[in-house]
Enzyme design. Structure first.
Site, PDB file in Angstrom:
ATOM      1  N   LYS A 203      41.758  55.940  49.895  1.00 60.34           N
ATOM      2  CA  LYS A 203      41.663  54.587  49.332  1.00 60.34           C
ATOM      3  C   LYS A 203      40.202  54.215  49.046  1.00 60.34           C
ATOM      4  O   LYS A 203      39.865  53.698  47.984  1.00 60.34           O
ATOM      5  CB  LYS A 203      42.280  53.599  50.326  1.00 60.34           C
ATOM      6  CG  LYS A 203      42.003  52.153  50.055  1.00 60.34           C
ATOM      7  CD  LYS A 203      42.803  51.663  48.889  1.00 60.34           C
ATOM      8  CE  LYS A 203      42.455  50.220  48.563  1.00 60.34           C
ATOM      9  NZ  LYS A 203      43.289  49.657  47.556  1.00 60.34           N
ATOM     10  N   CYS A 257      37.983  44.503  45.799  1.00 64.42           N
ATOM     11  CA  CYS A 257      38.212  45.905  46.174  1.00 64.42           C
ATOM     12  C   CYS A 257      37.027  46.781  45.804  1.00 64.42           C
ATOM     13  O   CYS A 257      36.380  47.352  46.670  1.00 64.42           O
ATOM     14  CB  CYS A 257      39.452  46.427  45.462  1.00 64.42           C
ATOM     15  SG  CYS A 257      40.859  45.346  45.688  1.00 64.42           S
TER      16      CYS A 257
HETATM   17  N1  SAJ Z   1      34.709  46.796  35.422  1.00 64.71           N
HETATM   18  C1  SAJ Z   1      33.640  47.130  34.613  1.00 64.71           C
HETATM   19  N2  SAJ Z   1      33.800  48.145  33.725  1.00 64.71           N
HETATM   20  C2  SAJ Z   1      34.965  48.841  33.629  1.00 64.71           C
HETATM   21  C3  SAJ Z   1      36.050  48.514  34.468  1.00 64.71           C
HETATM   22  C4  SAJ Z   1      35.891  47.478  35.367  1.00 64.71           C
HETATM   23  O1  SAJ Z   1      32.565  46.521  34.671  1.00 64.71           O
HETATM   24  O2  SAJ Z   1      35.024  49.758  32.793  1.00 64.71           O
HETATM   25  C5  SAJ Z   1      34.556  45.707  36.400  1.00 64.71           C
HETATM   26  C6  SAJ Z   1      35.499  44.535  36.172  1.00 64.71           C
HETATM   27  O3  SAJ Z   1      34.991  43.644  35.214  1.00 64.71           O
HETATM   28  C7  SAJ Z   1      35.550  43.936  37.560  1.00 64.71           C
HETATM   29  C8  SAJ Z   1      35.458  45.156  38.478  1.00 64.71           C
HETATM   30  O4  SAJ Z   1      34.920  46.184  37.684  1.00 64.71           O
HETATM   31  O5  SAJ Z   1      34.454  43.086  37.792  1.00 64.71           O
HETATM   32  C9  SAJ Z   1      36.760  45.616  39.101  1.00 64.71           C
HETATM   33  O6  SAJ Z   1      37.828  45.596  38.171  1.00 64.71           O
HETATM   34  P1  SAJ Z   1      39.008  46.679  38.118  1.00 64.71           P
HETATM   35  O7  SAJ Z   1      39.984  46.257  37.092  1.00 64.71           O
HETATM   36  O8  SAJ Z   1      38.443  48.014  37.923  1.00 64.71           O
HETATM   37  O9  SAJ Z   1      39.632  46.665  39.575  1.00 64.71           O
HETATM   38  P2  SAJ Z   1      40.384  45.585  40.524  1.00 64.71           P
HETATM   39  O10 SAJ Z   1      39.401  45.198  41.586  1.00 64.71           O
HETATM   40  O11 SAJ Z   1      41.063  44.510  39.788  1.00 64.71           O
HETATM   41  O12 SAJ Z   1      41.565  46.511  41.166  1.00 64.71           O
HETATM   42  C10 SAJ Z   1      41.251  47.718  41.772  1.00 64.71           C
HETATM   43  C11 SAJ Z   1      42.147  48.802  41.247  1.00 64.71           C
HETATM   44  N3  SAJ Z   1      41.503  50.083  41.538  1.00 64.71           N
HETATM   45  C12 SAJ Z   1      41.200  50.980  40.584  1.00 64.71           C
HETATM   46  O13 SAJ Z   1      41.390  50.806  39.403  1.00 64.71           O
HETATM   47  C13 SAJ Z   1      40.609  52.259  41.109  1.00 64.71           C
HETATM   48  C14 SAJ Z   1      43.521  48.783  41.900  1.00 64.71           C
HETATM   49  O14 SAJ Z   1      44.275  49.918  41.535  1.00 64.71           O
HETATM   50  C15 SAJ Z   1      43.370  48.737  43.410  1.00 64.71           C
HETATM   51  O15 SAJ Z   1      44.627  48.623  44.029  1.00 64.71           O
HETATM   52  C16 SAJ Z   1      42.571  47.534  43.777  1.00 64.71           C
HETATM   53  O16 SAJ Z   1      41.285  47.629  43.156  1.00 64.71           O
HETATM   54  C17 SAJ Z   1      42.475  47.495  45.286  1.00 64.71           C
HETATM   55  O17 SAJ Z   1      43.228  46.730  45.918  1.00 64.71           O
HETATM   56  O18 SAJ Z   1      41.734  48.296  45.856  1.00 64.71           O
END
Ligand code: SAJ
Length: 405
Positions: A203, A257
């Site tokens: 995780k 996360c």
């Molecule tokens: N972000 C970027 N660039 C990208 C992708 C995301 O800057 O290319 C930023 C977003 O704007 C945001 C942050 O990253 O600020 C996180 O966003 P996210 O959509 O990547 O993730 P979360 O926090 O909404 O959800 C994640 C998910 N993990 C992954 O994609 C590896 C989800 O599957 C997990 O269950 C969750 O975290 C968790 O509970 O850990």
């Protein structure tokens, strides 16, 4: 009726998980320390925003398969789904997992299954097993103990709880098998057996991997700014390579996360977590860099126009198209700008997904677009796409609202 499953923690994961299990006709008792949450759920209502969850909770409660309470009761399966925040020095705080475990120790009996789902530092399941056996040594090798992290994306939790693959790590083989048998009842995705330490680390590594990849994109965006290269065009071209897949730069990394979990590795393995630690720094620095850029644009405008500009900051949530502001880098930037702004400068804050926010006066999108001289895009909400903006206005786009991709 005696519950079959007790879930401790009725938040973003515990509540949907309880709802899903109870919807299959298994009696679930959900436990939470918040009386208001307990009361709401017992009325068949929910306290979090998640599509379809309200219907499942109200149905399960009305059918008598789901109840909430402040205290656990004896059951056959115990799921620990409480938060694991970090302390001021970024060390993980597992006290909620400990408290939840202590609350069920007196209830445990032979053949019970105890599972931790909370994101936890490596070794937490072993620590909790020690806690259990120190006070109930007669249960040694008589109960099953496992770790099984969730991977769901808020907004799509119900679908992903059912369909995502899961990693399941028991303290021994029989525990892994018992946990797999349990999850099989409501998960359609594949269930991958391993040991508890590997499942815990898996995780942390999933979210750290994403953080590292985003840091690479954010670093590129800073290099490109110096090199006068459009980073979005660059990334879209580089990604045409069949084995390259660069993520998107933004104004930082937020949420509960990805911006948090890497610290669980860094704090425990400080010397070894080089790239993970540096990535956290880069992603945090990206927000400061954006703030500096906004200040530079303001200074440039002042020099060219002999007056301070009106600046609109668009987007405050931690990612596009949600209303969640936890650990939001955009909000952090907005708050810093509000704190450091000169008295005679007007800043307009806009987020169409948020009604109000403490300490910031929000403006309507159209008003802000018309009134401002400089428009800063912090979050790529759909509402910001294809806006008609006069050519005279200065646009600073940190999140590729319109250009490429
Ligand atoms: N972000 C970027 N660039 C990208 C992708 C995301 O800057 O290319 C930023 C977003 O704007 C945001 C942050 O990253 O600020 C996180 O966003 P996210 O959509 O990547 O993730 P979360 O926090 O909404 O959800 C994640 C998910 N993990 C992954 O994609 C590896 C989800 O599957 C997990 O269950 C969750 O975290 C968790 O509970 O850990």
């Amino acid at each position: 009726m005696k519950p079959k499953v007790v879930t401790i923690g009725l938040g973003y994961i515990g509540l949907p998980t309880s709802a899903l299990i109870s919807s299959k006709g298994t009696y679930v008792l959900g436990v939470d320390i918040n009386q208001k949450v307990v009361d709401k759920i017992n009325m068949g209502e929910i306290h979090i925003a998640e599509p379809d969850l309200d219907k499942i909770v109200s149905h399960s409660v009305s059918q008598g398969f789901f109840r909430a309470s402040l205290k656990p009761k004896s059951a056959d399966v115990y799921l620990i789904v409480v938060p694991t925040p970090f302390k001021n020095n970024y060390e993980p705080d597992i006290s909620f997992v400990e408290d939840a475990t202590k609350s069920i120790i007196p209830l445990l009996k032979e053949n019970d299954l105890y599972i931790i789902e909370s994101t936890s530092p490596v070794g937490t399941t072993e620590k909790m097993a020690k806690l259990i056996f120190d006070s109930r040594p007669e249960l040694r090798e008589k109960i099953h103990i496992a770790y099984c992290p969730e991977r769901v994306l808020p907004g799509n939790i119900i679908y992903e709880l059912v369909n995502n693959d899961r990693v399941i790590g028991g303290l021994d083989k029989i525990s892994t098998e018992a946990a797999i048998k349990f999850y099989k009842k409501f998960v359609k995705g594949k269930l991958h057996p391993t040991n508890a330490r590997t499942a815990e680390m898996c995780k942390l590594v999933e979210n750290s991997s994403r953080d590292v990849q985003i840091a690479f994109a954010n670093e590129l965006s800073i290099i490109c700014d110096q090199a006068k290269v459009n980073v979005w065009e660059l990334i879209s071209l580089a990604n045409m390579h069949p084995r390259v897949n660069i993520l998107n730069p933004g104004c930082g990394v937020g949420g509960h996360c990805i911006a948090v979990d890497p610290y669980f590795l860094i704090s425990e393995f400080p010397n070894e977590s080089q790239i993970i630690g540096k990535s956290r720094q880069i992603n945090n620095y990206k927000s400061e860099w954006c703030e500096k850029k906004i200040f530079e644009e303001k200074e440039k405008f002042l020099l060219n126009n002999n007056r301070n500009p009106v600046i609109a900051l668009l987007g405050l949530t931690f990612k596009p198209n949600i209303d969640d502001i936890r650990e939001s880098p955009a909000l952090k930037i907005a708050r810093q700008i509000e704190k450091n702004k000169q008295r005679d400068i007007e800043i307009l804050y806009v987020d169409p997904n948020i009604q109000s926010i403490e300490g910031l006066k929000l403006s309507k999108l159209n008003y802000a677009i018309n009134k401002s001289d400089i428009i800063i895009f912090l979050v790529a909400h759909d509402q910001f796409k294809n806006l008609k903006i006069e050519n005279s206005k200065i646009i600073v786009d940190f999140c590729n609202v319109n250009q490429y991709g």
